[in-house]
Scaffold this active site. Structure first.
Site, PDB file in Angstrom:
ATOM      1  N   HIS A  34      52.364 -21.565  14.357  1.00 33.22           N
ATOM      2  CA  HIS A  34      53.398 -21.117  14.065  1.00 33.22           C
ATOM      3  C   HIS A  34      53.306 -21.976  15.780  1.00 33.22           C
ATOM      4  CE1 HIS A  34      52.400 -17.527  17.052  1.00 33.22           C
ATOM      5  NE2 HIS A  34      51.467 -17.736  16.745  1.00 33.22           N
ATOM      6  N   HIS A  37      52.526 -21.315  18.745  1.00 34.55           N
ATOM      7  CA  HIS A  37      51.899 -22.169  19.176  1.00 34.55           C
ATOM      8  C   HIS A  37      51.902 -23.224  19.708  1.00 34.55           C
ATOM      9  CE1 HIS A  37      49.120 -19.890  16.404  1.00 34.55           C
ATOM     10  NE2 HIS A  37      48.540 -19.707  17.547  1.00 34.55           N
ATOM     11  N   GLN A  61      34.323 -13.074  18.497  1.00 35.52           N
ATOM     12  CA  GLN A  61      35.523 -12.748  19.097  1.00 35.52           C
ATOM     13  C   GLN A  61      36.515 -10.885  18.443  1.00 35.52           C
ATOM     14  OE1 GLN A  61      38.809 -15.758  19.633  1.00 35.52           O
ATOM     15  NE2 GLN A  61      40.189 -14.344  19.316  1.00 35.52           N
ATOM     16  N   GLN A 150      51.453 -15.220  26.260  1.00 39.40           N
ATOM     17  CA  GLN A 150      51.271 -14.611  26.901  1.00 39.40           C
ATOM     18  C   GLN A 150      51.717 -13.361  26.510  1.00 39.40           C
ATOM     19  OE1 GLN A 150      54.787 -14.616  29.314  1.00 39.40           O
ATOM     20  NE2 GLN A 150      54.230 -15.836  30.966  1.00 39.40           N
ATOM     21  N   LYS A 151      51.510 -13.374  24.317  1.00 42.20           N
ATOM     22  CA  LYS A 151      51.484 -12.514  23.680  1.00 42.20           C
ATOM     23  C   LYS A 151      49.958 -11.851  23.941  1.00 42.20           C
ATOM     24  CE  LYS A 151      50.695 -12.641  19.433  1.00 42.20           C
ATOM     25  NZ  LYS A 151      49.793 -11.924  19.278  1.00 42.20           N
ATOM     26  N   LEU A 186      55.534 -13.725  17.106  1.00 46.90           N
ATOM     27  CA  LEU A 186      55.364 -14.482  16.253  1.00 46.90           C
ATOM     28  C   LEU A 186      53.695 -14.046  16.149  1.00 46.90           C
ATOM     29  CD1 LEU A 186      57.012 -18.021  16.053  1.00 46.90           C
ATOM     30  CD2 LEU A 186      57.585 -15.849  14.567  1.00 46.90           C
ATOM     31  N   SER A 188      49.825 -15.084  13.591  1.00 42.69           N
ATOM     32  CA  SER A 188      49.381 -15.416  12.659  1.00 42.69           C
ATOM     33  C   SER A 188      49.291 -13.843  11.643  1.00 42.69           C
ATOM     34  CB  SER A 188      48.185 -15.796  12.439  1.00 42.69           C
ATOM     35  OG  SER A 188      48.366 -17.354  13.270  1.00 42.69           O
ATOM     36  N   ARG A 189      49.274 -12.691  12.163  1.00 42.50           N
ATOM     37  CA  ARG A 189      48.909 -12.043  10.967  1.00 42.50           C
ATOM     38  C   ARG A 189      50.087 -11.465  10.976  1.00 42.50           C
ATOM     39  NH1 ARG A 189      44.623 -11.185  15.201  1.00 42.50           N
ATOM     40  NH2 ARG A 189      43.017 -11.509  14.664  1.00 42.50           N
TER      41      ARG A 189
HETATM   42  O1  PAF Z   1      44.395 -16.228  21.682  1.00 36.80           O
HETATM   43  C1  PAF Z   1      43.713 -16.870  20.393  1.00 36.80           C
HETATM   44  O2  PAF Z   1      44.322 -17.110  19.667  1.00 36.80           O
HETATM   45  C2  PAF Z   1      41.780 -16.709  20.760  1.00 36.80           C
HETATM   46  O3  PAF Z   1      41.603 -15.568  20.939  1.00 36.80           O
HETATM   47  C3  PAF Z   1      41.829 -17.956  21.806  1.00 36.80           C
HETATM   48  C4  PAF Z   1      42.198 -18.501  22.565  1.00 36.80           C
HETATM   49  C5  PAF Z   1      42.080 -19.222  20.490  1.00 36.80           C
HETATM   50  C6  PAF Z   1      39.908 -17.996  21.690  1.00 36.80           C
HETATM   51  O4  PAF Z   1      39.933 -17.557  20.163  1.00 36.80           O
END
Ligand code: PAF
Length: 283
Positions: A34, A37, A61, A150-151, A186, A188-189
């Protein structure tokens, strides 16, 4: 612009760019790009000569019951957006490229203290997964500069600490959160939200702004201010996971002496977990 899927191919491409004297930038992402990014990539394009954007939904993660399977994977759309702004290379490995022997028994990077509390409490193992994959990406690309949003304030603090503690020869840069017109950060979720939930979601940032305004107006009862804000979130229809005031530099709990603060929150709207934060100063 090319999309490479293997570590060997990417290393060869980056090494050619480096031999041409180029400074290398990396923007790690999980895709579904979005405007937030895109702002990170544009900053990397300003600061470096050869920008790699990684797109990898990192299973390490995600906790059990989280949205790993439903996390949006939109590679063709992401490629088009990155192509349009002049990105040099996309690295889009699959899980077996990143974890060829699986994740059990894989080396993990733990970053104590700063990973604890806040998202670290609600998402056990999350920051270990983030630190591990980011350290792998940094080792694969060996960028001069890596940029994060920074979000994800605590994530950025974890990555900075990891890079510092492990003497990683990279500059870590954090870039401001990009927001919708109504203030919602903003993410993705956000795409998981129903129309009704989307209308409620900006309350999260508004609540953080109100906390900052009360403190900047001279109020100092941190506990009362945070509790009232929590009640307000519940009344608006959000289910707070945490709401806290921290020292923006150390991420330790803020006290009367703290002048650089960050208000951080995570809250559920239905099953969607939103996070946000607001940094501010007190004189
Ligand atoms: O913020 C993210 O999108 C993810 O946590 C990252 C830094 C790409 C690591 O997978």
């Amino acid at each position: 612009m090319n999309t490479l899927h293997t570590i060997a191919q990417l290393r060869a491409a980056v090494s050619r760019a480096r031999q041409e004297g180029k400074r290398i930038g990396l923007v790690p992402t999980m895709g579904n790009l979005h405007a937030g990014h895109i702002a990170l990539v544009e900053k990397a394009l300003q600061r470096t000569d050869y920008v790699v954007v990684s797109i990898f939904v990192n299973p390490m993660q995600f906790g059990a019951g989280e949205d790993l399977d439903s996390y949006p994977r939109t590679l063709p759309e992401d490629q088009a957006k990155l192509h349009e702004i002049g990105t040099h290379m996309i690295f889009a490995p699959n899980v077996s490229e990143m974890y060829p022997e699986g994740m059990d028994g894989h080396t993990r990077i733990a970053v104590p203290v700063v990973s604890e509390g806040l998202c670290g409490s609600s998402r056990p193992g999350h920051f270990e997964g983030v630190a591990t994959v980011v350290s792998k990406l940094l080792n694969i690309v060996q960028p001069d500069l890596a940029i994060f949003g920074q979000k994800d304030f605590q994530q950025l603090a974890v990555i900075r600490k990891m890079a510092q503690d492990l003497c990683m020869p990279v500059q870590i840069m954090g870039e401001p959160t990009v927001r919708a017109a109504d203030g919602l950060a903003l993410s993705s979720r956000n795409g998981y939200l129903s129309a009704e939930q989307r209308a409620t979601a900006p309350q999260l940032y508004q609540t953080l702004q109100q906390i900052a305004a009360r403190l900047q107006a001279g109020q100092r009862d941190f506990a009362a201010i945070v509790e009232e804000a929590r009640v307000q979130l519940v009344a608006a229809g959000l289910q707070p996971d945490y709401l806290d005031l921290r020292d923006a530099n150390s991420l330790q709990p803020a006290d009367e002496q703290t002048t650089e603060l960050v208000a951080l929150a995570a809250a559920y709207l239905g099953t969607t977990r939103l996070i946000d934060n607001l940094q501010f100063s007190l004189n």
